[in-house]
Design a protein around this motif. Structure first.
Motif, PDB file in Angstrom:
ATOM      1  N   THR A 127      -6.002 -18.113 -40.161  1.00  0.00           N
ATOM      2  CA  THR A 127      -4.892 -17.640 -40.994  1.00  0.00           C
ATOM      3  C   THR A 127      -3.589 -17.506 -40.207  1.00  0.00           C
ATOM      4  O   THR A 127      -2.530 -17.311 -40.800  1.00  0.00           O
ATOM      5  N   GLN A 135      -3.731 -18.031 -49.920  1.00  0.00           N
ATOM      6  CA  GLN A 135      -4.918 -18.581 -49.269  1.00  0.00           C
ATOM      7  C   GLN A 135      -6.186 -17.898 -49.773  1.00  0.00           C
ATOM      8  O   GLN A 135      -6.149 -16.754 -50.242  1.00  0.00           O
ATOM      9  N   VAL A 137      -9.730 -16.850 -48.134  1.00  0.00           N
ATOM     10  CA  VAL A 137     -10.248 -16.637 -46.783  1.00  0.00           C
ATOM     11  C   VAL A 137     -11.666 -16.081 -46.879  1.00  0.00           C
ATOM     12  O   VAL A 137     -11.935 -15.159 -47.648  1.00  0.00           O
ATOM     13  N   VAL A 196      -0.621 -14.439 -47.592  1.00  0.00           N
ATOM     14  CA  VAL A 196      -0.739 -14.078 -46.177  1.00  0.00           C
ATOM     15  C   VAL A 196       0.613 -13.598 -45.665  1.00  0.00           C
ATOM     16  O   VAL A 196       1.640 -14.267 -45.840  1.00  0.00           O
TER      17      VAL A 196
END
Length: 216
Positions: A127, A135, A137, A196
Protein backbone atom coordinates in the motif's frame (compact mmCIF):
# COMPACT_ATOMS: atom_id res chain seq x y z
CA UNK A 1 -38.62 11.46 -17.31
CA UNK A 2 -38.68 14.01 -14.49
CA UNK A 3 -35.02 14.92 -14.95
CA UNK A 4 -33.62 13.22 -11.86
CA UNK A 5 -30.12 11.77 -12.08
CA UNK A 6 -29.55 8.46 -10.31
CA UNK A 7 -26.18 7.33 -8.97
CA UNK A 8 -25.74 3.57 -8.67
CA UNK A 9 -25.34 3.01 -4.94
CA UNK A 10 -22.62 0.70 -3.64
CA UNK A 11 -20.25 0.78 -6.63
CA UNK A 12 -16.82 2.11 -7.53
CA UNK A 13 -15.66 2.11 -11.15
CA UNK A 14 -11.92 2.77 -10.91
CA UNK A 15 -11.09 4.39 -14.24
CA UNK A 16 -14.14 6.60 -14.66
CA UNK A 17 -13.12 9.99 -16.02
CA UNK A 18 -15.34 12.31 -18.08
CA UNK A 19 -12.36 13.60 -20.06
CA UNK A 20 -10.41 10.38 -20.54
CA UNK A 21 -12.48 7.29 -19.63
CA UNK A 22 -10.65 4.02 -19.20
CA UNK A 23 -11.58 0.62 -20.66
CA UNK A 24 -13.51 -0.54 -17.57
CA UNK A 25 -15.79 2.51 -17.45
CA UNK A 26 -16.27 2.46 -21.24
CA UNK A 27 -17.44 -1.15 -21.12
CA UNK A 28 -19.66 -0.39 -18.10
CA UNK A 29 -21.39 2.37 -20.09
CA UNK A 30 -21.96 -0.03 -23.01
CA UNK A 31 -23.52 -2.61 -20.68
CA UNK A 32 -25.75 0.03 -19.09
CA UNK A 33 -26.90 1.28 -22.50
CA UNK A 34 -27.73 -2.26 -23.62
CA UNK A 35 -29.58 -3.01 -20.39
CA UNK A 36 -31.48 0.18 -19.74
CA UNK A 37 -32.02 2.51 -22.67
CA UNK A 38 -35.74 2.68 -23.38
CA UNK A 39 -36.52 0.37 -20.46
CA UNK A 40 -38.57 0.80 -17.29
CA UNK A 41 -36.71 0.42 -14.02
CA UNK A 42 -37.48 0.14 -10.32
CA UNK A 43 -35.46 2.38 -7.99
CA UNK A 44 -34.90 1.26 -4.41
CA UNK A 45 -33.75 3.79 -1.82
CA UNK A 46 -33.16 3.26 1.87
CA UNK A 47 -31.71 5.39 4.62
CA UNK A 48 -31.76 5.29 8.40
CA UNK A 49 -32.43 9.03 8.41
CA UNK A 50 -35.16 10.49 6.23
CA UNK A 51 -33.16 13.61 5.42
CA UNK A 52 -29.76 11.96 4.83
CA UNK A 53 -28.30 9.25 2.63
CA UNK A 54 -30.77 9.49 -0.26
CA UNK A 55 -28.66 11.85 -2.37
CA UNK A 56 -24.96 12.52 -2.79
CA UNK A 57 -23.19 15.86 -2.64
CA UNK A 58 -23.94 16.41 -6.35
CA UNK A 59 -27.66 16.05 -5.73
CA UNK A 60 -27.86 12.71 -7.53
CA UNK A 61 -30.33 10.21 -6.08
CA UNK A 62 -28.64 7.12 -4.61
CA UNK A 63 -30.49 3.92 -5.47
CA UNK A 64 -30.32 0.24 -6.22
CA UNK A 65 -31.69 -0.26 -9.72
CA UNK A 66 -33.65 -3.18 -11.13
CA UNK A 67 -34.94 -3.69 -14.64
CA UNK A 68 -38.72 -4.17 -14.63
CA UNK A 69 -38.86 -6.50 -17.64
CA UNK A 70 -36.78 -9.33 -16.18
CA UNK A 71 -35.75 -8.24 -12.68
CA UNK A 72 -32.10 -7.83 -13.68
CA UNK A 73 -30.18 -6.07 -10.90
CA UNK A 74 -27.96 -3.38 -12.42
CA UNK A 75 -25.36 -3.19 -9.63
CA UNK A 76 -25.13 -6.97 -9.46
CA UNK A 77 -24.62 -7.19 -13.23
CA UNK A 78 -21.74 -4.71 -13.26
CA UNK A 79 -20.00 -6.33 -10.29
CA UNK A 80 -20.43 -9.87 -11.61
CA UNK A 81 -18.84 -8.84 -14.92
CA UNK A 82 -15.87 -7.26 -13.16
CA UNK A 83 -16.86 -3.76 -14.29
CA UNK A 84 -17.12 -2.30 -10.78
CA UNK A 85 -15.84 -2.86 -7.26
CA UNK A 86 -18.02 -2.81 -4.17
CA UNK A 87 -17.91 0.52 -2.34
CA UNK A 88 -20.66 0.85 0.24
CA UNK A 89 -21.16 4.03 2.24
CA UNK A 90 -22.08 4.37 5.91
CA UNK A 91 -25.59 5.62 5.13
CA UNK A 92 -26.06 3.19 2.22
CA UNK A 93 -24.60 -0.22 3.16
CA UNK A 94 -27.55 -2.20 1.79
CA UNK A 95 -26.91 -5.26 -0.37
CA UNK A 96 -23.26 -5.42 0.71
CA UNK A 97 -23.24 -9.20 1.31
CA UNK A 98 -24.74 -9.97 -2.09
CA UNK A 99 -22.43 -7.55 -3.90
CA UNK A 100 -19.32 -8.84 -2.12
CA UNK A 101 -20.22 -12.42 -3.06
CA UNK A 102 -20.53 -11.43 -6.72
CA UNK A 103 -17.25 -9.54 -6.51
CA UNK A 104 -15.46 -12.60 -5.10
CA UNK A 105 -16.70 -14.70 -8.02
CA UNK A 106 -15.62 -12.12 -10.60
CA UNK A 107 -12.20 -11.83 -8.97
CA UNK A 108 -11.73 -15.61 -8.90
CA UNK A 109 -12.56 -15.76 -12.61
CA UNK A 110 -10.33 -12.73 -13.36
CA UNK A 111 -13.12 -10.90 -15.14
CA UNK A 112 -12.92 -7.28 -16.22
CA UNK A 113 -10.86 -5.12 -13.90
CA UNK A 114 -9.70 -8.18 -11.92
CA UNK A 115 -7.56 -9.19 -14.89
CA UNK A 116 -5.73 -5.84 -14.80
CA UNK A 117 -2.56 -5.40 -12.68
CA UNK A 118 -3.63 -1.97 -11.39
CA UNK A 119 -6.71 -3.32 -9.62
CA UNK A 120 -5.49 -6.50 -7.95
CA UNK A 121 -5.90 -7.13 -4.22
CA UNK A 122 -3.06 -5.45 -2.35
CA UNK A 123 -1.01 -6.94 0.42
CA UNK A 124 -0.54 -4.52 3.34
CA UNK A 125 3.13 -3.98 2.48
CA UNK A 126 2.17 -2.95 -1.07
CA UNK A 127 0.00 0.00 0.00
CA UNK A 128 3.05 2.28 0.18
CA UNK A 129 2.81 4.90 -2.56
CA UNK A 130 -0.94 4.37 -3.08
CA UNK A 131 -2.04 7.56 -1.30
CA UNK A 132 -5.26 9.00 -2.65
CA UNK A 133 -6.44 5.81 -4.35
CA UNK A 134 -9.29 3.44 -3.51
CA UNK A 135 -7.86 0.01 -2.75
CA UNK A 136 -8.92 -3.43 -1.55
CA UNK A 137 -6.31 -4.75 0.90
CA UNK A 138 -6.04 -8.26 2.33
CA UNK A 139 -3.75 -9.37 5.14
CA UNK A 140 -3.33 -10.84 8.60
CA UNK A 141 -3.97 -8.60 11.60
CA UNK A 142 -0.91 -8.43 13.87
CA UNK A 143 -2.64 -6.45 16.60
CA UNK A 144 -5.61 -4.23 17.42
CA UNK A 145 -5.76 -1.53 20.07
CA UNK A 146 -7.68 1.56 21.10
CA UNK A 147 -6.00 4.88 21.76
CA UNK A 148 -7.94 8.04 22.64
CA UNK A 149 -11.12 6.14 21.72
CA UNK A 150 -9.88 5.48 18.17
CA UNK A 151 -9.41 1.87 17.07
CA UNK A 152 -6.17 0.92 15.31
CA UNK A 153 -5.91 -2.37 13.42
CA UNK A 154 -2.26 -3.04 12.65
CA UNK A 155 -0.82 -5.29 9.95
CA UNK A 156 2.83 -5.00 10.94
CA UNK A 157 5.08 -4.85 13.99
CA UNK A 158 6.00 -1.18 13.49
CA UNK A 159 2.88 0.99 13.68
CA UNK A 160 4.91 4.05 12.67
CA UNK A 161 5.56 2.67 9.18
CA UNK A 162 3.25 -0.28 8.49
CA UNK A 163 -0.24 -0.31 7.01
CA UNK A 164 -3.04 0.40 9.50
CA UNK A 165 -6.83 0.50 9.45
CA UNK A 166 -8.43 3.07 11.76
CA UNK A 167 -11.98 3.48 13.07
CA UNK A 168 -12.92 6.94 14.44
CA UNK A 169 -14.54 7.09 17.91
CA UNK A 170 -17.92 8.27 16.63
CA UNK A 171 -18.35 5.18 14.45
CA UNK A 172 -17.18 2.43 16.80
CA UNK A 173 -20.72 1.58 17.88
CA UNK A 174 -21.65 0.74 14.26
CA UNK A 175 -19.34 -2.26 14.43
CA UNK A 176 -20.56 -3.59 17.76
CA UNK A 177 -24.17 -3.29 16.60
CA UNK A 178 -23.25 -5.59 13.70
CA UNK A 179 -21.51 -8.05 16.06
CA UNK A 180 -18.06 -7.17 14.76
CA UNK A 181 -15.59 -6.31 17.52
CA UNK A 182 -12.54 -4.81 15.78
CA UNK A 183 -10.45 -5.28 18.92
CA UNK A 184 -10.82 -9.06 18.53
CA UNK A 185 -9.42 -9.30 15.02
CA UNK A 186 -5.82 -10.07 16.05
CA UNK A 187 -4.57 -13.14 14.22
CA UNK A 188 -7.39 -13.09 11.68
CA UNK A 189 -7.06 -12.53 7.96
CA UNK A 190 -9.31 -9.73 6.81
CA UNK A 191 -10.06 -7.80 3.64
CA UNK A 192 -10.66 -4.05 3.90
CA UNK A 193 -11.43 -1.39 1.33
CA UNK A 194 -11.25 2.36 1.23
CA UNK A 195 -9.12 5.38 0.36
CA UNK A 196 -5.44 5.07 1.23
CA UNK A 197 -3.96 8.00 3.12
CA UNK A 198 -0.54 8.54 4.73
CA UNK A 199 0.30 9.28 8.35
CA UNK A 200 2.85 7.12 10.15
CA UNK A 201 2.68 4.90 7.11
CA UNK A 202 -0.28 4.14 4.83
CA UNK A 203 -3.72 3.77 6.42
CA UNK A 204 -7.40 3.40 5.54
CA UNK A 205 -10.08 4.96 7.73
CA UNK A 206 -13.41 3.15 7.75
CA UNK A 207 -16.71 4.15 9.32
CA UNK A 208 -18.99 1.12 8.81
CA UNK A 209 -18.53 -2.65 9.17
CA UNK A 210 -19.43 -3.53 5.57
CA UNK A 211 -15.95 -2.30 4.60
CA UNK A 212 -14.38 -5.27 6.48
CA UNK A 213 -14.57 -8.91 5.40
CA UNK A 214 -13.34 -11.41 7.99
CA UNK A 215 -11.95 -14.33 5.97
CA UNK A 216 -11.06 -16.77 8.76
Amino acid sequence: KDGRLVSLSGLEIPDINPYSPGPVSEMAVKVLKDMLEGQDVMLYQQSKKKDAGLTNRMGHHLAQVEKVENGAWVQGTLVSLGLARVKTERRNPEMADALLALERSARAEKLGLWAMPDYQLLKPENTIGKKGSFQVVEGKVIGAAMKQNRVYINFGDNWRDDFTVTIPPEFRSNFFKNKLDPLKLTGKTIRVRGWVEEYNGPFIEIDHPERIEVLD
